[in-house]
Design an enzyme around this catalytic site. Structure first.
Site, short mmCIF file in Angstrom:
data_model
loop_
_atom_site.label_atom_id
_atom_site.label_comp_id
_atom_site.label_asym_id
_atom_site.label_seq_id
_atom_site.Cartn_x
_atom_site.Cartn_y
_atom_site.Cartn_z
N PHE A 12 37.84 25.63 51.22
CA PHE A 12 39.08 26.25 51.75
C PHE A 12 38.99 27.79 51.69
O PHE A 12 38.91 28.46 52.74
CB PHE A 12 40.24 25.71 50.91
N ILE A 13 38.97 28.36 50.51
CA ILE A 13 38.97 29.82 50.41
C ILE A 13 37.62 30.39 50.88
O ILE A 13 37.57 31.38 51.61
CB ILE A 13 39.27 30.28 48.96
N LYS A 35 27.26 22.49 48.63
CA LYS A 35 26.77 21.11 48.44
C LYS A 35 27.40 20.15 49.46
O LYS A 35 26.92 19.04 49.65
CB LYS A 35 27.15 20.67 47.02
N ALA A 83 31.93 28.39 44.70
CA ALA A 83 31.70 26.95 44.61
C ALA A 83 32.27 26.41 43.31
O ALA A 83 32.03 26.95 42.24
CB ALA A 83 30.20 26.65 44.67
N THR A 101 29.60 21.27 37.61
CA THR A 101 29.62 22.28 38.69
C THR A 101 30.15 23.62 38.20
O THR A 101 29.52 24.66 38.42
CB THR A 101 30.47 21.76 39.88
N THR A 131 40.60 31.66 38.61
CA THR A 131 41.99 31.24 38.81
C THR A 131 42.91 31.80 37.71
O THR A 131 42.45 32.07 36.59
CB THR A 131 42.06 29.69 38.77
N SER A 159 37.28 24.44 32.40
CA SER A 159 35.94 24.67 32.96
C SER A 159 35.86 26.05 33.62
O SER A 159 34.85 26.73 33.53
CB SER A 159 35.56 23.56 33.94
N LYS A 160 36.94 26.48 34.28
CA LYS A 160 36.94 27.81 34.91
C LYS A 160 36.94 28.90 33.82
O LYS A 160 36.26 29.91 33.96
CB LYS A 160 38.14 27.99 35.83
N ARG A 220 54.96 27.97 40.65
CA ARG A 220 53.67 28.54 41.02
C ARG A 220 53.89 29.81 41.83
O ARG A 220 54.92 29.94 42.51
CB ARG A 220 52.85 27.53 41.87
#
Ligand code: NAD
Ligand code: TYD
Length: 350
Positions: A12-13, A35, A83, A101, A131, A159-160, A220
């Site tokens: 998307f981005i 991927k 990614a 990933t 993020t 994970s980010k 948000r």
């Protein structure tokens, strides 16, 4: 000519960033490494796929050797790393994929950059896209700044956060010229219809239930994806090495209020009686560990680099809904799974 690696460019981005760079900088060679997971769709880049300064490489950032060879072969001048596995709900059902990933994949890119760039490292740039979810959840007051302590709650944000820490560690330990940005929720064209806005547009169009988690009271901050891509452009070119920049829309919405806006605009555009789409709202079990509120203070980016969102939300949501209604084939292909055949048709047989 500079060669820039953009990872996750079929998402998307990433697709908006690839398009912006390919069109704005004909002097750059843009290599898109992706991927093509369920979220990667080369049809997102159909309009620029034949440009001479664009190349697509199918590859998995989890494969360290492949990444190293790619860095050796292409001699990248810079990296913009997007990614990732990106959906919170999927991270709750399958956290491990997110570690592979988002964490190991990022470390593989960092290792390749460190190894291949060693003698010329000071001339290079590694820009990591992250993020606001790494900062955790806010109460009713306050905003995330670049100084806010990391406090991730979902496997996705954990994970980010981990990948952000690795990027900083490679900057501090090995002198890798790195920059990080942390952005709020994006919306716009080419978003996979599992995320709130495209999912609800799709469901309203097809008169399917709109699953609102909990009471819909979570908040948000929403940013138009092309404004995120513009921020990435500014930060990549003018951002200070070793710095973090928050990116946000100054545009907070309670989910239920946002959903009501989408319902109203969809009723108008589809010629349905007012209030019809709201009847599809269905309150469902809350997401586990659901962060209450995200709000980004993007004033550092505004004051230092002059970036501001260009689009007001009312205009952005109209444009977004129009795009999904006009691009029926894209939406049908994505929801049926046919989009995954695009790579075979366009690339494998070439
Ligand atoms: P997306 O899920 O739409 O796209 C991710 C892309 O990465 C896909 O094209 C996918 O095929 C590719 N990919 C996944 N695993 C890969 C692997 N192992 N090797 C190579 N490619 C792989 O995601 P998005 O929403 O475009 O997000 C892009 C980046 O921006 C992510 O790093 C995400 O954390 C970050 N971000 C997203 C948002 C948002 O609102 N969507 C907000 C802030 C930051
Ligand atoms: P989402 O688009 O998944 O982004 P994120 O979780 O990364 O913020 O969700 C946005 C908000 O909408 C979040 O508070 C969860 C909520 N939501 C629903 O209520 N129903 C849904 O079907 C989805 C996908 C999200």
């Amino acid at each position: 000519m500079k060669t820039i690696l953009i990872t996750g460019g079929a998402g998307f981005i990433g697709s908006h960033v690839v398009r912006l760079f390919v069109e704005k900088y004909p002097e750059y060679k843009i290599v898109n490494l992706d991927k093509l997971t369920y979220a990667g769709n080369l049809a997102n880049l159909k309009d620029i796929e034949n440009k001479p300064n664009y190349e697509f490489v199918k590859g998995d950032i989890i494969e360290g050797e492949t990444i190293l060879k790619l860095f050796e072969e292409k001699q990248f001048d810079g990296v913009i790393h997007l990614a990732a596995e990106s959906h919170v709900d999927r991270s709750i059902s399958n956290p491990t994929e997110f570690v592979f990933t988002n964490v190991i994949g990022t470390v593989n890119l960092l290792n390749a950059a460190k190894h291949i760039w060693k003698d010329t490292i000071s001339e290079k740039k590694f820009y990591h896209i992250s993020t606001d979810e790494v900062y955790g959840s806010l109460g009713e007051e306050g905003m995330f700044t670049e100084e806010t302590r990391y406090d991730p709650h979902s496997p996705y944000s954990a994970s980010k956060a981990s990948s952000d820490h690795f990027v900083r560690a490679y900057h501090d330990t090995f002198g890798l010229p790195a920059i990080i940005s942390n952005c709020s929720n994006n919306y716009g064209s080419y978003q996979f219809p599992e995320k709130l806005i495209p999912l609800f547009i799709h469901n309203i169009k097809n008169k399917k239930p709109l699953p609102v988690y909990g009471k819909g009271e979570n908040i948000r901050d929403w940013l138009w994806v092309e404004d995120h891509a513009a921020a990435i452009d500014v930060i990549f070119h003018k951002g200070r090495i070793g710095e973090t920049y928050n990116i946000g829309g100054f545009n907070e919405w309670k989910n239920i209020d946002l959903i009501r806006v989408i319902c109203r605009v969809m009723d108008e555009k589809l010629g349905r009686p007012g209030g019809e789409s709201e009847k599809l709202i269905t309150f469902v079990k809350d997401r586990a560990g659901h962060d209450l509120r995200y709000a980004i203070d993007a004033s550092k980016l505004k004051n230092e680099l002059g970036w501001e969102p260009s689009l007001q939300f009312e205009e952005g949501i109209q444009k977004t809904i129009d795009w999904y209604l006009e691009n029926k084939e894209w939406l049908n292909n994505v929801t049926s799974g046919d989009y995954q055949k695009y790579y075979e048709k366009q690339y494998v047989k070439r």
